[in-house]
Write an enzyme that holds these catalytic residues in place. Structure first.
Site, PDB file in Angstrom:
ATOM      1  N   THR A  47      50.309  47.364  34.642  1.00 17.43           N
ATOM      2  CA  THR A  47      50.702  48.662  35.201  1.00 17.43           C
ATOM      3  C   THR A  47      52.140  48.987  34.847  1.00 17.43           C
ATOM      4  O   THR A  47      52.466  50.137  34.527  1.00 17.43           O
ATOM      5  CB  THR A  47      50.497  48.679  36.731  1.00 17.43           C
ATOM      6  OG1 THR A  47      49.116  48.431  37.007  1.00 17.43           O
ATOM      7  CG2 THR A  47      50.899  50.019  37.325  1.00 17.43           C
ATOM      8  N   CYS A  48      52.999  48.006  34.861  1.00 14.39           N
ATOM      9  CA  CYS A  48      54.415  48.216  34.549  1.00 14.39           C
ATOM     10  C   CYS A  48      54.596  48.663  33.102  1.00 14.39           C
ATOM     11  O   CYS A  48      55.399  49.550  32.809  1.00 14.39           O
ATOM     12  CB  CYS A  48      55.210  46.934  34.802  1.00 14.39           C
ATOM     13  SG  CYS A  48      55.011  46.288  36.476  1.00 14.39           S
TER      14      CYS A  48
END
Length: 160
Positions: A47-48
Site C-alpha cells: 500500500t505504501c
C-alpha cells in the site's frame, strides 16, 4: 497521541542526500509556513509503494498550489532504505523522505504500533497538515485501511 492545535515536538529525523546523512528537527523544518507530514508503516510495502507515496508525488503540484511549502514522508526505517525507496519510485524532489530509524519521534507523537514479527515498532499510517509548527489537521488510519491519509483527502481538507 498528538492532537490538532498542538505544536510539533522537537526530535530528530534523518535523510540521505547529496551531503550524506543529514539530521532534521521537525519542530524547526515545519516551524514556518504550511507543510504536510505523512507516515507509512514501511518502505517497499504494497500500500505504501502502490498508493500512499505515489499519491503525494502525483498531487505534489496541486498541494503546492494550495499553499503547501513542503511535503514529507516519514517511516520507521533507516535513511538508506528511504533513499532507495524514493529512487525506485522516482520521487525526485516532490516529497522529502525522512527516516525515524528507532521510532523515537513517533513515540513522542504517540503514533506507533507494534506489528510483531512483521517489523516490530512502526509508525501508524497518518497524514498531518502543519501550519507554523502547529498540527492543524491530523488524519490517522484505522488498522488495515487507506484513505484519510492519502493525498486526495489531504488536498480536499486544504481547500476547505
Amino acid at each position: 497521541m498528538i492532537k490538532q492545535q498542538e505544536r510539533l515536538p522537537a526530535g530528530t529525523l534523518t535523510a540521505l542526500g547529496e551531503l550524506g546523512l543529514q539530521q532534521f528537527n521537525p519542530a524547526e523544518i515545519f516551524g514556518q509556513g504550511t507543510h504536510i507530514l505523512f507516515a507509512v508503516p514501511g518502505a517497499f510495502t504494497p500500500t505504501c509503494s502502490e498508493k500512499h507515496l505515489p499519491g503525494y508525488v502525483e498531487h505534489a503540484s496541486a498541494l503546492k498550489d494550495a499553499g503547501v511549502q513542503s511535503i514529507a514522508c516519514v517511516s520507521v526505517n533507516d535513511a538508506f532504505v528511504m533513499k532507495a525507496w524514493g529512487k525506485q519510485l522516482n520521487v525526485g524532489d516532490s516529497v522529502m523522505l525522512l527516516a525515524d530509524g528507532d521510532g523515537e519521534y513517533h513515540k513522542a507523537l504517540g503514533l506507533t504500533k507494534n506489528t510483531g514479527s512483521f517489523g516490530g515498532l512502526r509508525a501508524e499510517r497518518y497524514a498531518m497538515i502543519i501550519h507554523d509548527g502547529v498540527v492543524t489537521e491530523l488524519f490517522v488510519e484505522d488498522d488495515g485501511t487507506f484513505g484519510v491519509s492519502g493525498a486526495e483527502h489531504v488536498l480536499a481538507a486544504l481547500k476547505k
